[in-house]
Write a protein that holds these residues in place. Sequence first.
Motif, PDB file in Angstrom:
ATOM      1  N   ALA A  59      22.048  15.287   0.356  1.00  0.00           N
ATOM      2  CA  ALA A  59      22.382  14.044   1.057  1.00  0.00           C
ATOM      3  C   ALA A  59      22.744  14.328   2.511  1.00  0.00           C
ATOM      4  N   THR A  60      23.428  15.435   2.751  1.00  0.00           N
ATOM      5  CA  THR A  60      23.780  15.824   4.129  1.00  0.00           C
ATOM      6  C   THR A  60      22.523  16.198   4.914  1.00  0.00           C
TER       7      THR A  60
ATOM      8  N   ALA B 289      32.612  25.505   5.434  1.00  0.00           N
ATOM      9  CA  ALA B 289      32.261  24.101   5.608  1.00  0.00           C
ATOM     10  C   ALA B 289      30.753  23.957   5.773  1.00  0.00           C
ATOM     11  N   VAL B 290      30.209  22.866   5.248  1.00  0.00           N
ATOM     12  CA  VAL B 290      28.776  22.582   5.388  1.00  0.00           C
ATOM     13  C   VAL B 290      28.617  21.211   6.040  1.00  0.00           C
ATOM     14  N   THR B 291      27.857  21.189   7.110  1.00  0.00           N
ATOM     15  CA  THR B 291      27.528  19.947   7.816  1.00  0.00           C
ATOM     16  C   THR B 291      26.021  19.936   8.078  1.00  0.00           C
TER      17      THR B 291
ATOM     18  N   ASN C 229      24.482  23.268   9.607  1.00  0.00           N
ATOM     19  CA  ASN C 229      24.224  24.537   8.907  1.00  0.00           C
ATOM     20  C   ASN C 229      23.719  24.384   7.475  1.00  0.00           C
ATOM     21  N   VAL C 230      23.460  23.155   7.025  1.00  0.00           N
ATOM     22  CA  VAL C 230      23.114  22.948   5.626  1.00  0.00           C
ATOM     23  C   VAL C 230      21.826  23.673   5.228  1.00  0.00           C
ATOM     24  N   LYS C 231      20.871  23.803   6.143  1.00  0.00           N
ATOM     25  CA  LYS C 231      19.612  24.463   5.807  1.00  0.00           C
ATOM     26  C   LYS C 231      19.780  25.967   5.589  1.00  0.00           C
ATOM     27  N   GLN C 232      20.892  26.511   6.045  1.00  0.00           N
ATOM     28  CA  GLN C 232      21.142  27.942   5.867  1.00  0.00           C
ATOM     29  C   GLN C 232      21.742  28.262   4.493  1.00  0.00           C
TER      30      GLN C 232
END
Length: 426
Positions: A358-359, A403-405, A408-411
């Motif tokens: 979703a992010t 934390a994930v935003t 950086n979510v693709k990492q």
Amino acid sequence: MKQRLDARGLIHDRNLLKTDKHAPPERPWCVLTRKATEPASRRAPRRVAVARRPRIAHLCPTVAQLSVDNPPVSNYLKLTNVKYNHICDLREANNKFGDDPMVKGTAHPARFVSITLIAVAALTATSATYAKGLKIGFSQVTLQSPFYVQLKEGAQAAAAADGDELIFLDANGDVTKQNNDIQDLLTRKVNVLIVDPVNPDAIAPSLEAAQRAHVPVITVDRNVHGNVVAYIGRDNVKMGELSGKALVAALKKKGVTSGKIIEIQGDAGGTVMMDRRKGFHEAVEGTGFKIVEGPYSEYIRANAVTAMQDLLQANPDLKAVVAHNDDMALGAMQVLQEANRKDVLVAGVDGLSEALNATENGNQYVSTSLNDPRYLGDITIQTAREVVAGRKVPAFVDAGTEAVTKDNVKQIKHDGLFGEYRPKVF
């Protein structure tokens, strides 16, 4: 006279120890054999009894063990507190233990103590080998959340990988059931007990029972107010703070600098809930936003859906929602989307892959903190093995978080149920 100490720490010398006449009749000394513990009266030649304090019995589950409810009565039960580099100092050994009733009367008391020390040292040195095929008890708080299901599966996989038996019991959120479950596990003679507590105070009687049975206890995910060897988890204050700060930053990026943030809480009285709430509140303090505390939804999505429906009606001017886990946060977002309130931002905790998707693919779910439960289960079993092997472990074994935003979510690998985060712990 030659003494031979084999790889299991067994001393082969029939002349050095004379234990029969000193053995209390109601507590016959046990003799180490290859197969099982035998009373002294049945001791075969060239087998020597090695006295150990009860704790040592748990360190060597595949070697014959002393009964945990039969504590020996002599000073040499404290031998494991003596520095091993002093083992060869026979004079010191004689001074320390020469008057012990078990030692006194032997032909060579100092040599007796020295050899016993060597046996204990050998048992400890090889404990990593003996810590195989363990019987591990695990009392889990609930399986009503995907996080706890994954935690269980991670522990099961880690135990099976090394041939350990994991006895898993689900308390289903019931303190009374959890206390009964722990008593059941102790009755089954587990080597070590893992507890994810329903309540940090309510299992105190069970912790006392484990201590009496000389079974080490470690906690996972939630700590307790009691005597345990280690707590394995993550810094939940930090996790709440990281997610809260990311949410505030996303609001300000939209030009929103004040307003209501709805907080959907976990379980009443739970340490995880209290820590995550503390972290959220610290992140929001002084920012101009006001936190509206919602009901306890027990980390369950369906409960959060019901709670959010009521909260949205009572607070139509809200700017964001933060929940104590991603499952509840996703339930809240479902209600917001059904009400066409995509302007309200959402944040959670745990790194559920659905939340990461979703992010990555939208703009409403803005942050979470990683809490890989399978790895937490793996680390818990690793810690249990370290404890049984007699190695020192930290009081808090931190499995780490991040934390994930959208930045950086693709990492983060998240093709499973949760995003992976596996820093080296042991």
